[in-house]
Design a protein around this motif. Structure first.
Motif, PDB file in Angstrom:
ATOM      1  N   TYR A 285       0.830  -1.203   0.000  1.00  0.00           N
ATOM      2  CA  TYR A 285       0.000   0.000   0.000  1.00  0.00           C
ATOM      3  C   TYR A 285       0.868   1.258   0.000  1.00  0.00           C
ATOM      4  CZ  TYR A 285      -3.608  -3.328   1.383  1.00  0.00           C
ATOM      5  OH  TYR A 285      -4.461  -4.398   1.433  1.00  0.00           O
ATOM      6  N   ASP A 286       0.683   2.078  -1.022  1.00  0.00           N
ATOM      7  CA  ASP A 286       1.439   3.334  -1.134  1.00  0.00           C
ATOM      8  C   ASP A 286       1.059   4.308  -0.019  1.00  0.00           C
ATOM      9  OD1 ASP A 286       2.893   2.674  -3.286  1.00  0.00           O
ATOM     10  OD2 ASP A 286       1.596   3.651  -4.774  1.00  0.00           O
ATOM     11  N   GLY A 287       1.994   5.155   0.355  1.00  0.00           N
ATOM     12  CA  GLY A 287       1.683   6.266   1.251  1.00  0.00           C
ATOM     13  C   GLY A 287       1.810   5.947   2.728  1.00  0.00           C
ATOM     14  N   PHE A 288       2.240   4.723   3.037  1.00  0.00           N
ATOM     15  CA  PHE A 288       2.397   4.361   4.446  1.00  0.00           C
ATOM     16  C   PHE A 288       3.854   4.037   4.761  1.00  0.00           C
ATOM     17  CE2 PHE A 288      -2.083   3.611   3.783  1.00  0.00           C
ATOM     18  CZ  PHE A 288      -2.647   4.056   4.966  1.00  0.00           C
ATOM     19  N   MET A 289       4.213   4.161   5.991  1.00  0.00           N
ATOM     20  CA  MET A 289       5.558   3.815   6.428  1.00  0.00           C
ATOM     21  C   MET A 289       5.508   3.063   7.763  1.00  0.00           C
ATOM     22  SD  MET A 289       6.955   7.483   7.873  1.00  0.00           S
ATOM     23  CE  MET A 289       8.136   6.794   9.049  1.00  0.00           C
ATOM     24  N   ILE A 290       6.617   2.405   8.059  1.00  0.00           N
ATOM     25  CA  ILE A 290       6.753   1.681   9.326  1.00  0.00           C
ATOM     26  C   ILE A 290       7.217   2.643  10.402  1.00  0.00           C
ATOM     27  CG2 ILE A 290       8.136  -0.064  10.543  1.00  0.00           C
ATOM     28  CD1 ILE A 290       6.706  -1.568   8.551  1.00  0.00           C
ATOM     29  N   GLN A 291       6.619   2.543  11.554  1.00  0.00           N
ATOM     30  CA  GLN A 291       7.072   3.316  12.701  1.00  0.00           C
ATOM     31  C   GLN A 291       7.420   2.336  13.816  1.00  0.00           C
ATOM     32  OE1 GLN A 291       7.281   6.938  13.228  1.00  0.00           O
ATOM     33  NE2 GLN A 291       8.615   5.830  14.630  1.00  0.00           N
ATOM     34  N   PRO A 292       8.712   2.032  13.997  1.00  0.00           N
ATOM     35  CA  PRO A 292       9.052   1.142  15.113  1.00  0.00           C
ATOM     36  C   PRO A 292       8.781   1.864  16.430  1.00  0.00           C
ATOM     37  CG  PRO A 292      10.958   1.547  13.666  1.00  0.00           C
ATOM     38  CD  PRO A 292       9.906   2.541  13.319  1.00  0.00           C
ATOM     39  N   ALA A 293       8.320   1.145  17.426  1.00  0.00           N
ATOM     40  CA  ALA A 293       8.063   1.742  18.739  1.00  0.00           C
ATOM     41  C   ALA A 293       8.521   0.751  19.798  1.00  0.00           C
ATOM     42  CB  ALA A 293       6.586   2.071  18.885  1.00  0.00           C
ATOM     43  N   LYS A 294       8.258   1.079  21.052  1.00  0.00           N
ATOM     44  CA  LYS A 294       8.678   0.174  22.117  1.00  0.00           C
ATOM     45  C   LYS A 294       7.792  -1.059  22.109  1.00  0.00           C
ATOM     46  CE  LYS A 294      10.883   3.458  25.158  1.00  0.00           C
ATOM     47  NZ  LYS A 294      10.792   4.308  26.360  1.00  0.00           N
ATOM     48  N   MET A 295       8.341  -2.219  21.765  1.00  0.00           N
ATOM     49  CA  MET A 295       7.609  -3.487  21.730  1.00  0.00           C
ATOM     50  C   MET A 295       6.376  -3.411  20.834  1.00  0.00           C
ATOM     51  SD  MET A 295       9.626  -5.104  23.682  1.00  0.00           S
ATOM     52  CE  MET A 295       8.963  -6.629  24.308  1.00  0.00           C
ATOM     53  N   ALA A 296       6.486  -2.677  19.773  1.00  0.00           N
ATOM     54  CA  ALA A 296       5.366  -2.544  18.844  1.00  0.00           C
ATOM     55  C   ALA A 296       5.881  -2.101  17.485  1.00  0.00           C
ATOM     56  CB  ALA A 296       4.361  -1.520  19.361  1.00  0.00           C
ATOM     57  N   VAL A 297       5.098  -2.400  16.464  1.00  0.00           N
ATOM     58  CA  VAL A 297       5.360  -1.842  15.141  1.00  0.00           C
ATOM     59  C   VAL A 297       4.067  -1.180  14.683  1.00  0.00           C
ATOM     60  CG1 VAL A 297       5.951  -2.304  12.740  1.00  0.00           C
ATOM     61  CG2 VAL A 297       7.084  -3.590  14.550  1.00  0.00           C
ATOM     62  N   GLU A 298       4.210   0.027  14.194  1.00  0.00           N
ATOM     63  CA  GLU A 298       3.050   0.776  13.751  1.00  0.00           C
ATOM     64  C   GLU A 298       3.181   1.075  12.265  1.00  0.00           C
ATOM     65  OE1 GLU A 298       2.469   4.354  16.004  1.00  0.00           O
ATOM     66  OE2 GLU A 298       1.071   5.163  14.547  1.00  0.00           O
ATOM     67  N   ILE A 299       2.042   1.150  11.597  1.00  0.00           N
ATOM     68  CA  ILE A 299       2.021   1.636  10.217  1.00  0.00           C
ATOM     69  C   ILE A 299       1.281   2.961  10.227  1.00  0.00           C
ATOM     70  CG2 ILE A 299       1.072   1.240   7.916  1.00  0.00           C
ATOM     71  CD1 ILE A 299       1.899  -1.546   8.034  1.00  0.00           C
ATOM     72  N   ARG A 300       1.898   3.967   9.625  1.00  0.00           N
ATOM     73  CA  ARG A 300       1.291   5.300   9.629  1.00  0.00           C
ATOM     74  C   ARG A 300       1.562   6.006   8.304  1.00  0.00           C
ATOM     75  NH1 ARG A 300       4.808   9.609  10.682  1.00  0.00           N
ATOM     76  NH2 ARG A 300       6.814   9.182  11.642  1.00  0.00           N
ATOM     77  N   PRO A 301       0.836   7.106   8.025  1.00  0.00           N
ATOM     78  CA  PRO A 301       1.049   7.797   6.759  1.00  0.00           C
ATOM     79  C   PRO A 301       2.452   8.402   6.673  1.00  0.00           C
ATOM     80  CG  PRO A 301      -0.927   8.615   7.867  1.00  0.00           C
ATOM     81  CD  PRO A 301      -0.209   7.741   8.832  1.00  0.00           C
ATOM     82  N   GLN A 302       2.986   8.408   5.460  1.00  0.00           N
ATOM     83  CA  GLN A 302       4.282   9.044   5.233  1.00  0.00           C
ATOM     84  C   GLN A 302       4.127  10.559   5.272  1.00  0.00           C
ATOM     85  OE1 GLN A 302       5.163   7.303   1.442  1.00  0.00           O
ATOM     86  NE2 GLN A 302       6.865   6.115   2.242  1.00  0.00           N
ATOM     87  N   GLY A 303       5.210  11.241   5.550  1.00  0.00           N
ATOM     88  CA  GLY A 303       5.227  12.701   5.373  1.00  0.00           C
ATOM     89  C   GLY A 303       4.909  13.502   6.615  1.00  0.00           C
ATOM     90  N   PHE A 304       4.744  12.831   7.759  1.00  0.00           N
ATOM     91  CA  PHE A 304       4.457  13.554   9.000  1.00  0.00           C
ATOM     92  C   PHE A 304       5.453  13.129  10.065  1.00  0.00           C
ATOM     93  CE2 PHE A 304       0.611  13.145   6.574  1.00  0.00           C
ATOM     94  CZ  PHE A 304       0.156  14.447   6.521  1.00  0.00           C
TER      95      PHE A 304
END
Ligand code: MG
Length: 244
Positions: free
Chosen positions: A151-170
């Motif tokens: 899916y275009d427009g999303f990025m991975i956001q590693p966090a503490k004991m979690a992985v998040e997917i969020r929109p790119q550019g912010f």
């Protein structure tokens, strides 16, 4: 370790602008994201501080805005949520929900259920928490990586004991740049406090723009100051009100 770094100087409400991360900074990290305990006096402290700073205070978090509002009920000041894509008290940086958001959430929720992990629904994305089963980290990372390729427009956001997917550019530092253009921040020294890797660019931004960063908890940081835990952050905030 950042243990050798000093505690921050007292906040100067007449000259400083204050940006505060939420989880791991204002409140302790909880086993589940919905289980954080918000000290009863925290919204009041933030409200008083915001007034003392003539409105130059913002909570800047990766959390969804509606969650921040619920946790900090009573505090009516500026808030930036979802890592900089949502905001209250200013123009929302992302006007519309991202394309494919429904599909991304659905896939993540399905994976979490299948692997008995915690799914966190967010306004502009979603996260999978593996604190309950750290052995699943590799699988979570591989799955989320594949999703961002699909899916275009999303990025991975590693966090503490979690992985998040969020929109790119912010980003949180992007949010600081936007906030600093608001009239109440004009001429003030940016002070940012946060605990996570997502806070590092914002800590760097504060350091580079005439202010300083406060790293909360353990770990390497670009911030020049350090506080051990959220309770120390809250003490530091309350101290600024006492000298007012
Ligand atoms: Mg945090």
């Amino acid at each position: 370790m950042t243990g050798k770094k000093p505690a921050p100087p007292a906040l100067d409400p007449s000259r400083d602008a204050l940006f505060l991360d939420f989880d791991g900074c204002l409140v302790d990290i909880a086993p589940r994201p919905d289980a954080v305990i918000v000290p009863r006096d925290l919204p009041g402290i933030l409200t008083e501080l915001s007034e003392a700073l003539d409105g130059a205070l913002a909570v800047v978090s990766g959390r969804s805005l509606h969650e921040l509002e619920r946790f900090l009920e009573g505090f009516e000041g500026l808030m930036v949520g979802s890592h900089g894509s949502e905001a209250r008290g200013m123009e929302p940086p992302m006007a519309e929900a991202p394309q494919h958001l429904g599909a991304v959430k659905e896939d993540l929720a399905g994976f979490a259920q299948e692997h008995d992990l915690i799914f966190e629904d967010k306004s502009h994305g979603a996260a999978i928490h593996f604190r309950s089963n750290p052995a699943k980290q590799g699988q979570v990372e591989a799955f989320t990586e594949a999703l961002t390729e699909r899916y275009d427009g999303f990025m991975i956001q590693p966090a503490k004991m979690a992985v998040e997917i969020r929109p790119q550019g912010f980003s949180k530092d992007g949010a600081l740049a936007i906030l600093s253009d608001l009239v109440q921040f004009d001429g003030r020294k940016p002070v940012y406090a946060g605990d996570d890797t997502t806070d590092e660019p914002a800590l760097a931004w504060a350091e580079e723009h005439g202010g300083f960063g406060i790293k909360v908890g353990d770990g390497e940081s670009v911030a020049r100051y350090h506080l051990a835990a959220p309770t120390n952050v809250r003490d530091w905030l309350a101290a600024a009100l006492r000298v007012e």
